[in-house]
Design a protein around this motif. Structure first.
Motif, short mmCIF file in Angstrom:
data_model
loop_
_atom_site.label_atom_id
_atom_site.label_comp_id
_atom_site.label_asym_id
_atom_site.label_seq_id
_atom_site.Cartn_x
_atom_site.Cartn_y
_atom_site.Cartn_z
N THR A 6 0.84 -1.20 0.00
CA THR A 6 0.00 0.00 0.00
C THR A 6 0.87 1.25 0.00
N LEU A 7 1.95 1.23 0.77
CA LEU A 7 2.86 2.39 0.78
C LEU A 7 3.53 2.58 -0.58
N ALA A 8 3.82 1.50 -1.27
CA ALA A 8 4.38 1.62 -2.61
C ALA A 8 3.36 2.27 -3.54
N ARG A 9 2.10 1.92 -3.37
CA ARG A 9 1.05 2.56 -4.18
C ARG A 9 0.89 4.03 -3.81
N VAL A 10 1.03 4.34 -2.52
CA VAL A 10 0.97 5.74 -2.09
C VAL A 10 2.07 6.53 -2.78
N ASP A 11 3.29 5.98 -2.79
CA ASP A 11 4.40 6.66 -3.45
C ASP A 11 4.12 6.86 -4.94
N ALA A 12 3.55 5.82 -5.57
CA ALA A 12 3.22 5.94 -7.00
C ALA A 12 2.13 6.99 -7.23
N ASP A 13 1.14 7.02 -6.35
CA ASP A 13 0.07 8.01 -6.46
C ASP A 13 0.64 9.43 -6.33
N LEU A 14 1.50 9.63 -5.37
CA LEU A 14 2.08 10.95 -5.17
C LEU A 14 2.95 11.35 -6.36
N ALA A 15 3.71 10.40 -6.89
CA ALA A 15 4.56 10.70 -8.05
C ALA A 15 3.72 11.07 -9.27
N ARG A 23 -3.90 10.10 -0.12
CA ARG A 23 -4.48 10.41 1.18
C ARG A 23 -5.45 9.32 1.62
N GLN A 24 -6.29 8.87 0.70
CA GLN A 24 -7.26 7.83 1.02
C GLN A 24 -6.56 6.53 1.42
N ARG A 25 -5.54 6.16 0.71
CA ARG A 25 -4.81 4.93 1.05
C ARG A 25 -4.17 5.06 2.44
N LEU A 26 -3.56 6.21 2.71
CA LEU A 26 -2.93 6.40 4.02
C LEU A 26 -3.95 6.42 5.15
N ARG A 27 -5.12 7.03 4.90
CA ARG A 27 -6.17 7.02 5.93
C ARG A 27 -6.58 5.59 6.26
N GLY A 28 -6.67 4.75 5.23
CA GLY A 28 -6.99 3.35 5.45
C GLY A 28 -5.93 2.64 6.25
N LEU A 29 -4.66 2.92 5.94
CA LEU A 29 -3.57 2.31 6.71
C LEU A 29 -3.59 2.76 8.16
N TYR A 47 -1.31 15.92 3.97
CA TYR A 47 -2.14 17.08 4.31
C TYR A 47 -1.37 18.39 4.15
N ARG A 48 -0.07 18.36 4.33
CA ARG A 48 0.73 19.57 4.08
C ARG A 48 0.67 19.96 2.61
#
Length: 175
Positions: A6-15, A23-29, A47-48
């Motif tokens: 999930t964190l790898a997907r978060v990184d890909a989403d941000l990139a 944000r949604q993935r991190l809230r779930g985590l 959020y920053r």
């Protein structure tokens, strides 16, 4: 899905600029692993990106090196202890916190909440602190944001365009 994936997907989403998805993935985590301060810190970073100091402060509230202005914004937005307790989204005993500072923060919030409500509260029993005083039950108001104004203006333009096409069609029908 394991947190690492999930964190790898978060990184890909941000990139890719998909900040809301990250944000949604991190809230779930954070919901699944409320005691993981690293996940909370990552959520604060997202959020920053939005410029939301209160939410960044919310997710770094248990960190000793948190930003003072963000903490003040969080405490202002979530003014009552019971509302703050709900906002922290902690589950489990305070001893699960990774640092002594986080344990102290959680204990302080729980104690203040118990004093404000007049009965004991427990992180493991959300019903013990869900019902605060009626005047504090409303969602904290958030000020205007550029994205909110643009979204509203876009909605108005879309409605006006729809009405213009509709009126034009009616006029053409009766010519």
């Amino acid at each position: 899905m394991p947190p690492r994936e999930t964190l790898a997907r978060v990184d890909a989403d941000l990139a890719a600029g998909r900040v809301p998805m990250a944000r949604q993935r991190l809230r779930g985590l954070v919901s699944s692993f409320p005691y993981d301060l690293t996940l909370r810190r990552r959520l604060a970073e997202v959020y920053r990106l939005y410029g939301d100091a209160a939410e960044a402060g919310r997710w770094t509230y248990l960190e000793e090196d948190r930003d003072v202005d963000e903490t003040a914004a969080f405490e202002a937005r979530y003014g009552s202890p019971w509302w703050r307790m709900r906002a922290l989204a902690w589950r489990g005993p305070e001893a699960m916190a990774a640092t002594a500072f986080a344990q102290g923060q959680l204990a302080a919030v729980r104690t203040a909440c118990a004093e404000a409500l007049g009965h004991s509260v427990d992180w493991d029993d959300p019903d013990s602190y869900q019902d605060g005083p009626e005047e504090e039950c409303e969602v904290p108001s958030v000020g205007w944001s550029v994205s909110g104004v643009l979204l509203g203006a876009g909605g108005v333009v879309a409605v006006l365009a729809f009405l213009a096409v509709w009126v034009n069609g009616i006029v053409a029908l009766f010519r």
